[in-house]
Write an enzyme that holds these catalytic residues in place. Sequence first.
Site, short mmCIF file in Angstrom:
data_model
loop_
_atom_site.label_atom_id
_atom_site.label_comp_id
_atom_site.label_asym_id
_atom_site.label_seq_id
_atom_site.Cartn_x
_atom_site.Cartn_y
_atom_site.Cartn_z
N CYS A 1 -8.93 1.47 -14.85
CA CYS A 1 -8.33 0.15 -15.49
C CYS A 1 -9.10 -0.69 -16.39
O CYS A 1 -8.60 -1.42 -17.14
CB CYS A 1 -7.61 -0.60 -14.25
SG CYS A 1 -8.92 -0.85 -12.71
N HIS B 1 -8.65 -7.82 -15.96
CA HIS B 1 -10.09 -7.40 -15.80
C HIS B 1 -10.60 -7.78 -17.40
O HIS B 1 -9.97 -7.70 -18.43
CB HIS B 1 -10.47 -6.14 -15.90
CG HIS B 1 -10.02 -5.41 -14.73
ND1 HIS B 1 -9.73 -6.29 -13.55
CD2 HIS B 1 -9.99 -4.08 -14.21
CE1 HIS B 1 -9.63 -5.38 -12.37
NE2 HIS B 1 -9.63 -4.06 -12.88
N1 LIG Z 1 -5.31 -1.29 -8.29
C1 LIG Z 1 -5.53 -0.99 -9.54
O1 LIG Z 1 -5.65 -1.97 -10.28
C2 LIG Z 1 -5.72 0.39 -9.98
C3 LIG Z 1 -5.95 0.65 -11.35
C4 LIG Z 1 -6.00 1.98 -12.07
C5 LIG Z 1 -6.17 2.83 -11.09
N2 LIG Z 1 -6.12 2.56 -9.71
C6 LIG Z 1 -6.03 3.78 -8.77
O2 LIG Z 1 -4.63 4.23 -8.29
C7 LIG Z 1 -4.79 4.80 -7.20
C8 LIG Z 1 -3.78 3.63 -6.05
O3 LIG Z 1 -4.51 2.39 -6.06
P1 LIG Z 1 -4.00 1.17 -5.28
O4 LIG Z 1 -4.72 0.14 -5.49
O5 LIG Z 1 -2.38 1.21 -5.52
O6 LIG Z 1 -4.13 1.57 -3.73
P2 LIG Z 1 -3.42 1.11 -2.29
O7 LIG Z 1 -2.62 -0.21 -2.73
O8 LIG Z 1 -4.31 1.40 -1.31
O9 LIG Z 1 -2.21 2.43 -2.31
C9 LIG Z 1 -2.57 3.63 -1.97
C10 LIG Z 1 -1.25 4.22 -1.80
O10 LIG Z 1 -1.63 6.01 -1.44
C11 LIG Z 1 -1.03 6.03 -0.01
N3 LIG Z 1 -1.66 7.05 0.74
C12 LIG Z 1 -2.67 6.53 1.45
N4 LIG Z 1 -3.28 7.83 2.11
C13 LIG Z 1 -1.93 8.74 1.87
C14 LIG Z 1 -2.06 9.97 2.40
N5 LIG Z 1 -2.83 10.57 3.54
N6 LIG Z 1 -1.00 10.66 2.20
C15 LIG Z 1 0.09 10.10 1.12
N7 LIG Z 1 0.00 8.68 0.67
C16 LIG Z 1 -1.35 8.32 0.98
C17 LIG Z 1 -0.53 4.94 0.57
O11 LIG Z 1 0.63 4.91 1.35
P3 LIG Z 1 0.71 3.99 2.73
O12 LIG Z 1 0.95 2.51 2.14
O13 LIG Z 1 1.58 4.86 3.50
O14 LIG Z 1 -0.52 4.02 3.37
C18 LIG Z 1 -0.43 3.82 -0.85
O15 LIG Z 1 1.10 4.04 -1.39
C19 LIG Z 1 -6.27 4.70 -6.48
O16 LIG Z 1 -6.57 6.14 -6.74
C20 LIG Z 1 -6.74 3.79 -7.70
O17 LIG Z 1 -8.20 4.00 -7.75
C21 LIG Z 1 -5.64 1.44 -9.23
#
Ligand SMILES: NC(=O)c1ccc[n+]([C@@H]2O[C@H](COP(=O)([O-])OP(=O)(O)OC[C@H]3O[C@@H](n4cnc5c(N)ncnc54)[C@H](OP(=O)(O)O)[C@@H]3O)[C@@H](O)[C@H]2O)c1
Length: 351
Positions: A147, A241
């Site tokens: 990001c 950011h």
């Molecule tokens: N937040 C940002 O600004 C941002 C920006 C760029 C990239 N990212 C990347 O995008 C990804 C998601 O980030 P996030 O911030 O959205 O994280 P998050 O809020 O923690 O969401 C994670 C997601 O993955 C699912 N998940 C976790 N364990 C799993 C499993 N064993 N099997 C299937 N699904 C599973 C969760 O489902 P449940 O709800 O069922 O647990 C949830 O839907 C990460 O790789 C992160 O590095 C994030």
Amino acid sequence: MSRIPVGVLGATGAVGQRFVQLLENHPWFEVQELVASDRSAGKPYREATTWRLAGESPAATADRVVLGLGDTLKSPLLFSGLDSSVAGEAEADLAVRGHAVISNSRNHRQDPDVPLLVPEINADHIAAIEVQKKRTGGGYIVTNPNCSVVGLVMALAPLHRAFGIESAVVVTLQALSGAGYPGVASLDIADNVVPYIGGGEEEKIETEPLKILGQWDGKAFEPARMSLSSSVHRVNVVDGHTMAVFLRLLRKASPEEAADALAGFRGEPQERKLPSAPAQPIHVLSDANRPQPRLDRDRERGMAVSVGRIRGDRVFDLRLEALVHNTIRGAAGAAILNAELLHARGMLPER
Ligand SMILES: NC(=O)c1ccc[n+]([C@@H]2O[C@H](COP(=O)([O-])OP(=O)(O)OC[C@H]3O[C@@H](n4cnc5c(N)ncnc54)[C@H](OP(=O)(O)O)[C@@H]3O)[C@@H](O)[C@H]2O)c1
């Protein structure tokens, strides 16, 4: 024309919710499948998700039953906001099954045949998909950067093209939503700045721009030759950011020349008028106290990067401030723009 059915992997998370929100009235794509962990699978989306974005969760998806990663998916196009602990294997498996997987996760960004795509900058890297498809047998993965990197590389690309960048130092002030939910404990961040972000944040900021600004030579990616150094901080801001960037250029440029290069920057998404493309990808701000996350992150529906305070420097050649909406242009919006470009070029798998 009916819309293309799409799935959202990690649909219950911070990035997943942004996908669902941004795709609600998309002219080309329609959310048909929502996937999350076993904790959520089998429940209606509204029950599995604690909706944390402004406004209601879209009605069309509220009653859809969440699927697990073990379920067979029908959508040719999958957007992934999966936790990185599972994204690597899951996305690779889905590509082998013939899906186009457009991922936010870090796992495949540096794979030798996977584009790390910012459509305004390196749309030609899409050619690597043909090499990748030979390996997978049909489907493919395309990634978008970290990001912070999206904001940084959008500010670097026009300057690199016009003047050449020898090196850059970046100090980030990163929003809380970048850590997902629940993210950083409130007692750790209230009245505070945390000078550390896990998951290799500094490493990503120092390496991903080199791939993006580099060349695809038909067989491999040749990284851009410049050195980057970063120092990251988590700050008490919800979205957006901010980055202080210090640049050493190969050919000297005045702040005015740099501002012109940034403001005039356009790419294929603007030429093709893709639905999520900002009309002007970089907004150059002239007020001395901008950009600010609360005031500037939502420019062009969160898809434009803001750059301000372009000025000279006693140690480097130039310095500036850049701001990116981390869950829109830095994540879900970036992935959707990538998919729009692939569709416009006729590269999505057949339904
Ligand atoms: N937040 C940002 O600004 C941002 C920006 C760029 C990239 N990212 C990347 O995008 C990804 C998601 O980030 P996030 O911030 O959205 O994280 P998050 O809020 O923690 O969401 C994670 C997601 O993955 C699912 N998940 C976790 N364990 C799993 C499993 N064993 N099997 C299937 N699904 C599973 C969760 O489902 P449940 O709800 O069922 O647990 C949830 O839907 C990460 O790789 C992160 O590095 C994030």
